[in-house]
Design a protein around this motif. Structure first.
Motif, PDB file in Angstrom:
ATOM      1  N   HIS A  71       0.860  -1.179   0.000  1.00  0.00           N
ATOM      2  CA  HIS A  71       0.000   0.000   0.000  1.00  0.00           C
ATOM      3  C   HIS A  71       0.899   1.232   0.000  1.00  0.00           C
ATOM      4  O   HIS A  71       1.748   1.385   0.866  1.00  0.00           O
ATOM      5  CB  HIS A  71      -0.868  -0.049   1.268  1.00  0.00           C
ATOM      6  CG  HIS A  71      -1.734   1.143   1.473  1.00  0.00           C
ATOM      7  ND1 HIS A  71      -1.239   2.353   1.919  1.00  0.00           N
ATOM      8  CD2 HIS A  71      -3.066   1.319   1.310  1.00  0.00           C
ATOM      9  CE1 HIS A  71      -2.244   3.216   1.996  1.00  0.00           C
ATOM     10  NE2 HIS A  71      -3.346   2.627   1.644  1.00  0.00           N
ATOM     11  N   GLU A  72       0.762   2.116  -0.970  1.00  0.00           N
ATOM     12  CA  GLU A  72       1.636   3.289  -1.002  1.00  0.00           C
ATOM     13  C   GLU A  72       1.307   4.276   0.110  1.00  0.00           C
ATOM     14  O   GLU A  72       0.145   4.602   0.346  1.00  0.00           O
ATOM     15  CB  GLU A  72       1.567   4.009  -2.353  1.00  0.00           C
ATOM     16  CG  GLU A  72       2.607   5.141  -2.407  1.00  0.00           C
ATOM     17  CD  GLU A  72       2.571   5.937  -3.710  1.00  0.00           C
ATOM     18  OE1 GLU A  72       3.265   5.538  -4.648  1.00  0.00           O
ATOM     19  OE2 GLU A  72       1.842   6.943  -3.774  1.00  0.00           O
ATOM     20  N   THR A  73       2.348   4.726   0.785  1.00  0.00           N
ATOM     21  CA  THR A  73       2.192   5.721   1.830  1.00  0.00           C
ATOM     22  C   THR A  73       2.856   7.007   1.357  1.00  0.00           C
ATOM     23  O   THR A  73       3.968   6.981   0.845  1.00  0.00           O
ATOM     24  CB  THR A  73       2.888   5.244   3.123  1.00  0.00           C
ATOM     25  OG1 THR A  73       2.327   3.994   3.512  1.00  0.00           O
ATOM     26  CG2 THR A  73       2.701   6.246   4.243  1.00  0.00           C
ATOM     27  N   ARG A  74       2.145   8.122   1.539  1.00  0.00           N
ATOM     28  CA  ARG A  74       2.712   9.399   1.111  1.00  0.00           C
ATOM     29  C   ARG A  74       3.140  10.223   2.322  1.00  0.00           C
ATOM     30  O   ARG A  74       2.434  10.285   3.328  1.00  0.00           O
ATOM     31  CB  ARG A  74       1.703  10.179   0.280  1.00  0.00           C
ATOM     32  CG  ARG A  74       1.624   9.733  -1.190  1.00  0.00           C
ATOM     33  CD  ARG A  74       0.567  10.487  -1.948  1.00  0.00           C
ATOM     34  NE  ARG A  74      -0.755  10.176  -1.437  1.00  0.00           N
ATOM     35  CZ  ARG A  74      -1.426   9.073  -1.735  1.00  0.00           C
ATOM     36  NH1 ARG A  74      -0.922   8.184  -2.565  1.00  0.00           N
ATOM     37  NH2 ARG A  74      -2.617   8.860  -1.223  1.00  0.00           N
ATOM     38  N   ALA A  75       4.308  10.841   2.204  1.00  0.00           N
ATOM     39  CA  ALA A  75       4.849  11.637   3.305  1.00  0.00           C
ATOM     40  C   ALA A  75       5.335  12.990   2.814  1.00  0.00           C
ATOM     41  O   ALA A  75       5.636  13.164   1.636  1.00  0.00           O
ATOM     42  CB  ALA A  75       5.991  10.883   3.974  1.00  0.00           C
TER      43      ALA A  75
ATOM     44  N   VAL B 232       8.018  10.301  -0.687  1.00  0.00           N
ATOM     45  CA  VAL B 232       8.109  11.627  -0.087  1.00  0.00           C
ATOM     46  C   VAL B 232       7.685  12.633  -1.154  1.00  0.00           C
ATOM     47  O   VAL B 232       8.408  12.896  -2.109  1.00  0.00           O
ATOM     48  CB  VAL B 232       9.522  11.937   0.436  1.00  0.00           C
ATOM     49  CG1 VAL B 232       9.565  13.334   1.020  1.00  0.00           C
ATOM     50  CG2 VAL B 232       9.913  10.921   1.509  1.00  0.00           C
ATOM     51  N   VAL B 233       6.494  13.143  -0.977  1.00  0.00           N
ATOM     52  CA  VAL B 233       5.846  13.972  -1.985  1.00  0.00           C
ATOM     53  C   VAL B 233       6.452  15.371  -2.049  1.00  0.00           C
ATOM     54  O   VAL B 233       6.547  15.979  -3.106  1.00  0.00           O
ATOM     55  CB  VAL B 233       4.334  14.071  -1.682  1.00  0.00           C
ATOM     56  CG1 VAL B 233       3.662  15.101  -2.563  1.00  0.00           C
ATOM     57  CG2 VAL B 233       3.684  12.708  -1.831  1.00  0.00           C
TER      58      VAL B 233
ATOM     59  N   GLN C 260      -2.968  13.231  -0.935  1.00  0.00           N
ATOM     60  CA  GLN C 260      -3.416  12.858   0.399  1.00  0.00           C
ATOM     61  C   GLN C 260      -2.221  12.367   1.194  1.00  0.00           C
ATOM     62  O   GLN C 260      -1.676  11.295   0.927  1.00  0.00           O
ATOM     63  CB  GLN C 260      -4.498  11.792   0.304  1.00  0.00           C
ATOM     64  CG  GLN C 260      -5.251  11.623   1.615  1.00  0.00           C
ATOM     65  CD  GLN C 260      -6.157  10.424   1.593  1.00  0.00           C
ATOM     66  OE1 GLN C 260      -6.832  10.150   0.601  1.00  0.00           O
ATOM     67  NE2 GLN C 260      -6.173   9.686   2.697  1.00  0.00           N
ATOM     68  N   ILE C 261      -1.802  13.162   2.168  1.00  0.00           N
ATOM     69  CA  ILE C 261      -0.571  12.859   2.889  1.00  0.00           C
ATOM     70  C   ILE C 261      -0.866  12.036   4.141  1.00  0.00           C
ATOM     71  O   ILE C 261      -1.744  12.383   4.928  1.00  0.00           O
ATOM     72  CB  ILE C 261       0.146  14.164   3.294  1.00  0.00           C
ATOM     73  CG1 ILE C 261       0.359  15.062   2.080  1.00  0.00           C
ATOM     74  CG2 ILE C 261       1.457  13.860   3.995  1.00  0.00           C
ATOM     75  CD1 ILE C 261       1.208  14.462   0.991  1.00  0.00           C
TER      76      ILE C 261
END
Lengths: 199, 199
Positions: free
Chosen positions: B79-83, B108-109, B132-133
């Motif tokens: 699952h991709e996590t955005r930071a 890391v967006v 969506q972070i």
DNA sequence: TAGATTGTTAATCGATTAACAATC
DNA sequence: TAGATTGTTAATCGATTAACAATC
């Protein structure tokens, strides 16, 4: 933070107590106040303090000055610790310049790297010999971590703070503390997904 | 390592199992081998694996491929996590460029700072709104940590990885993981002094 | 005095370890 | 078959929490 729990839990809290008390402007402090400020359980804080200091008075609490001194003594702040760091990439540089170590009487005696303005590895033995080094900080790429670790142990270093994502092979009298950024973030990610998505 | 133990102990070990298995060249693997290689207790490893995977066969062990996949699924690697990261001093830069996060599907967006070549804080809201972070990484000086934290929460960030040496005040549904380098080193120093000097 | 706080003793909880049965 | 390994059940250990007595 430290990844393993291979040390008493209380050790993870004492530096936090110390940092809090350093900025606390009053003569007395109670376990109740500390617990509220740090989001710890009240009884746990009381037990921690009782273990390390004495002289808390009912209704009043501890003298900040004495408590702080006892906590620092317990943690060994009054004893200078010497460290070297090997691997001056971005992380090594960040640690080398980090201001937060000052209060702990930790002195980074040398910073080694093969390529740049820092101490060259050629000088590792001689610098270790003329200073008695307690802690070696490893911030090299993982391919070189074991070799650096071996060299540190050969030069009487007693403990290793390892940022490389490898399991170091060391004799059992050497203390190793692993600090793995990717693992820490992976755990936080897992906790976040559990709380906010599935389940 | 993570400093607190405010998560299940097993979570601290799974990424280590994964990293080990990624480099393990064989079809089958047993808890015994993993335990020996990572210096863990054999029964503990067996219990960890049994909790997360199935299909270990007596005398043979687990299929590396299946075990690895189960461990990754459990940790949410799929699952991709955005930071986003705020504070591009040396530590912020080191984390921003750190290669080790790749396998975790963490993106890391944006990287924010007031002064330099990174994203400017003016754009914080709009960037958070269009992406969506999930996780906010705080590497600013401690004076600004709480303000950054508040801003993150205001923009729907769910979890915070905090490198500033302060206790952040957050609503209880927000997950905070503190990573305090000075505390970690202080603990190692204490352990070293205890082992090698007094007592 | 009443109430806040310390310090202690007992209970709970979770994680690790030990013992052992099941199985390939 | 014998032995390595899994998986389960019970025991231990340590840390946290609860209950309460002591004290200023």
């Amino acid at each position: 933070m430290l990844q393993n729990g291979n040390y008493e839990a209380i050790l993870g809290r004492i530096p936090t107590y110390i940092a809090f008390l350093e900025n606390y402007k009053d003569i007395y402090i109670s376990a109740t106040i500390i617990a509220n400020e740090l989001n710890y359980g009240e009884v746990m804080v009381r037990k921690d303090l009782a273990k390390i200091s004495v002289g808390g008075r009912p209704k009043i609490g501890y003298t900040v000055e004495k408590l702080l001194n006892d906590l620092k003594t317990y943690m060994g702040y009054h004893h200078e610790t010497r460290a070297v760091i090997v691997g001056m990439g971005r992380l090594g540089e960040a640690l080398y310049h980090y201001k937060g170590f000052k209060p702990y009487h930790i002195k980074v005696v040398a910073a080694f790297d093969m390529h740049n303005k820092y101490d060259h590895m050629d000088q590792f033995e001689s610098i270790c010999k003329s200073n008695q080094i307690d802690i070696g900080i490893i911030t090299v790429p993982k391919e070189h971590a074991q070799a650096v670790c071996d060299l540190m142990i050969k030069n009487q270093i007693k403990a290793i703070w390892n940022f490389a994502p490898v399991v170091l092979d060391v004799p059992k009298h050497i203390i190793v503390q692993n600090e793995n950024m990717a693992n820490s973030l992976a755990i936080l990610t897992k906790l976040t997904n559990d709380r906010w998505h599935e389940s």
